[in-house]
Design an enzyme around this catalytic site. Sequence first.
Site, PDB file in Angstrom:
ATOM      1  N   GLU A 133     -70.184  12.223 -16.325  1.00 34.43           N
ATOM      2  CA  GLU A 133     -71.278  13.155 -16.061  1.00 34.43           C
ATOM      3  C   GLU A 133     -72.070  12.722 -14.833  1.00 34.43           C
ATOM      4  O   GLU A 133     -72.209  11.540 -14.551  1.00 34.43           O
ATOM      5  CB  GLU A 133     -72.204  13.213 -17.287  1.00 34.43           C
ATOM      6  CG  GLU A 133     -71.416  13.605 -18.522  1.00 34.43           C
ATOM      7  CD  GLU A 133     -72.255  13.856 -19.754  1.00 34.43           C
ATOM      8  OE1 GLU A 133     -73.486  13.994 -19.623  1.00 34.43           O
ATOM      9  OE2 GLU A 133     -71.669  13.908 -20.839  1.00 34.43           O
ATOM     10  N   CYS A 172     -77.828  11.380  -9.817  1.00 34.16           N
ATOM     11  CA  CYS A 172     -77.627  10.233 -10.701  1.00 34.16           C
ATOM     12  C   CYS A 172     -76.124  10.135 -10.968  1.00 34.16           C
ATOM     13  O   CYS A 172     -75.523  11.032 -11.551  1.00 34.16           O
ATOM     14  CB  CYS A 172     -78.429  10.476 -11.976  1.00 34.16           C
ATOM     15  SG  CYS A 172     -78.212   9.208 -13.219  1.00 34.16           S
ATOM     16  N   CYS A 195     -68.871   2.744 -21.114  1.00 39.33           N
ATOM     17  CA  CYS A 195     -69.567   1.521 -20.705  1.00 39.33           C
ATOM     18  C   CYS A 195     -69.301   0.443 -21.743  1.00 39.33           C
ATOM     19  O   CYS A 195     -69.257   0.718 -22.935  1.00 39.33           O
ATOM     20  CB  CYS A 195     -71.077   1.768 -20.599  1.00 39.33           C
ATOM     21  SG  CYS A 195     -71.998   0.346 -19.938  1.00 39.33           S
ATOM     22  N   CYS A 206     -75.423  -1.280 -25.173  1.00 39.85           N
ATOM     23  CA  CYS A 206     -76.858  -1.300 -25.480  1.00 39.85           C
ATOM     24  C   CYS A 206     -77.095  -0.313 -26.633  1.00 39.85           C
ATOM     25  O   CYS A 206     -76.577   0.804 -26.619  1.00 39.85           O
ATOM     26  CB  CYS A 206     -77.678  -0.897 -24.258  1.00 39.85           C
ATOM     27  SG  CYS A 206     -77.401  -2.016 -22.874  1.00 39.85           S
ATOM     28  N   CYS A 239     -78.272   3.512 -26.097  1.00 43.58           N
ATOM     29  CA  CYS A 239     -77.692   4.307 -25.014  1.00 43.58           C
ATOM     30  C   CYS A 239     -76.436   5.047 -25.485  1.00 43.58           C
ATOM     31  O   CYS A 239     -75.529   4.438 -26.060  1.00 43.58           O
ATOM     32  CB  CYS A 239     -77.350   3.370 -23.852  1.00 43.58           C
ATOM     33  SG  CYS A 239     -76.462   4.197 -22.526  1.00 43.58           S
ATOM     34  N   CYS A 243     -81.922  10.045 -19.147  1.00 46.91           N
ATOM     35  CA  CYS A 243     -81.397   8.682 -19.174  1.00 46.91           C
ATOM     36  C   CYS A 243     -80.806   8.351 -20.534  1.00 46.91           C
ATOM     37  O   CYS A 243     -81.434   8.561 -21.558  1.00 46.91           O
ATOM     38  CB  CYS A 243     -82.526   7.677 -18.951  1.00 46.91           C
ATOM     39  SG  CYS A 243     -82.940   7.505 -17.258  1.00 46.91           S
TER      40      CYS A 243
HETATM   41  N1  SAH Z   1     -75.882   0.322 -16.817  1.00 43.26           N
HETATM   42  C1  SAH Z   1     -76.967   0.525 -15.932  1.00 43.26           C
HETATM   43  C2  SAH Z   1     -77.189   1.959 -15.496  1.00 43.26           C
HETATM   44  C3  SAH Z   1     -77.051   3.067 -16.499  1.00 43.26           C
HETATM   45  S1  SAH Z   1     -78.363   3.476 -17.588  1.00 43.26           S
HETATM   46  C4  SAH Z   1     -78.236  -0.045 -16.514  1.00 43.26           C
HETATM   47  O1  SAH Z   1     -78.208  -0.468 -17.668  1.00 43.26           O
HETATM   48  O2  SAH Z   1     -79.244  -0.125 -15.829  1.00 43.26           O
HETATM   49  C5  SAH Z   1     -79.787   3.909 -16.650  1.00 43.26           C
HETATM   50  C6  SAH Z   1     -81.086   3.575 -17.387  1.00 43.26           C
HETATM   51  O3  SAH Z   1     -81.274   4.395 -18.558  1.00 43.26           O
HETATM   52  C7  SAH Z   1     -81.132   2.149 -17.880  1.00 43.26           C
HETATM   53  O4  SAH Z   1     -82.395   1.591 -17.643  1.00 43.26           O
HETATM   54  C8  SAH Z   1     -80.907   2.313 -19.360  1.00 43.26           C
HETATM   55  O5  SAH Z   1     -81.334   1.210 -20.101  1.00 43.26           O
HETATM   56  C9  SAH Z   1     -81.691   3.563 -19.636  1.00 43.26           C
HETATM   57  N2  SAH Z   1     -81.372   4.183 -20.930  1.00 43.26           N
HETATM   58  C10 SAH Z   1     -80.214   4.115 -21.614  1.00 43.26           C
HETATM   59  N3  SAH Z   1     -80.311   4.801 -22.772  1.00 43.26           N
HETATM   60  C11 SAH Z   1     -81.561   5.309 -22.826  1.00 43.26           C
HETATM   61  C12 SAH Z   1     -82.254   6.121 -23.758  1.00 43.26           C
HETATM   62  N4  SAH Z   1     -81.662   6.553 -24.857  1.00 43.26           N
HETATM   63  N5  SAH Z   1     -83.529   6.449 -23.485  1.00 43.26           N
HETATM   64  C13 SAH Z   1     -84.124   6.024 -22.335  1.00 43.26           C
HETATM   65  N6  SAH Z   1     -83.512   5.280 -21.410  1.00 43.26           N
HETATM   66  C14 SAH Z   1     -82.250   4.907 -21.653  1.00 43.26           C
END
Ligand code: SAH
Length: 363
Positions: free
Chosen positions: A88, A101, A108, A112, A115, A332
């Site tokens: 996406e 973006c 991934c 986390c 996410c 995000c």
């Molecule tokens: N892997 C990279 C980039 C992708 S995520 C990273 O971790 O930075 C981009 C941002 O969105 C990151 O800060 C991530 O922690 C955040 N993110 C992921 N899931 C989220 C969620 N459910 N709500 C808010 N931010 C989130």
Amino acid sequence: MSLYDLEIADWQKLLDNQPSFRSNQIWKAIHEQAIRPETLTSLPKPLREKLASTPEFGSGLKLLHLSSDNQHLTEKALFELDDHRVIETVLMHYPNRSTVCVSSQAGCAMNCSFCATGQQGFFRHLSVGEILEQVIWAIARTRTTRGKKRLSNIVFMGMGEPLANSRNLFRALKRINENIGIGARHITISTIGIIPGIKLISNLDMQVNLAVSLHAANNQKRSSIVPINNRYPIEQLMDSLKVYTETTNRRISFEWAMIDGLNDTDDDVRELIALCIPLQAHVNLIPLNPTPGWPTKGSPMNRVTTFAGILDNAGIAVSIRDNRGTNIDAACGQLAGTLADRISGEKFSADDSAKIDLGALLD
Ligand code: SAH
């Protein structure tokens, strides 16, 4: 495989029976004008026909679905890759800038907890061309919907961990900078904190912005939501960021998804301030976006603003990220959400009217 995976030398080889300026002409057009080579009318027709059926190009990114908010201010494109994986890309327009973006991997591996992409698991790295084609799509799409406005910013905050795919990422950055013409200062790499990658960025000959997804400022808490913290704990991460700021003379920003009761307490903000001060880091608070695989709630908005206020009082630059795209699952951490889930494992069968051919968009 995408036609943007070909380097200029590959084009020269491919066009070796053509006048020598052809490869440069095509190379410039596909990057600067964001058009497919077979649509370049300054080329002789037989060459265009040949290019249209060149197997080296692969099919590139196939646009499966495009979701938009009603004013086309936020748009999410769902692309199918050659091997049917789905990624996406999100395009956001603001009064003074347009930002794309971009995804760096299909899925991934960082896992986390909050996410959506992490919940899906890792499939593979994106190639240089697959990364670039997302930018090219955004340039063409901005042209279609915004007229004279140009794509101005690129953030690597889509699916995947960019510094886990640093080889392709750096090659793509070079092409974005040198061939597409978007300056390094308009590009941000967001990382979960892959220390070897941060070391590479510190020595890169491009001054890109670095954002680090911190989310918790002590190891126990961070490891519980960001498993890679076990491998790259906070002290070592901070050491690598110190080197980055000293080498590049640039400030970093910390991203912090606000999670109710988990990382939004007074203790959390105190620990965060202690990490920010030596780096003069900026903090970007992200209201947590809901994902199907994690029940925890986001912090209430008044807690987010109080948290921001405490940082501000301590002299830390802070911003609260707007929740662009929540209603189209494009915010995000929501990528790889509903539609991708629905189509995974089965052939795409959504409403045909939703399908738009990428080639058509690039014309
Ligand atoms: N892997 C990279 C980039 C992708 S995520 C990273 O971790 O930075 C981009 C941002 O969105 C990151 O800060 C991530 O922690 C955040 N993110 C992921 N899931 C989220 C969620 N459910 N709500 C808010 N931010 C989130």
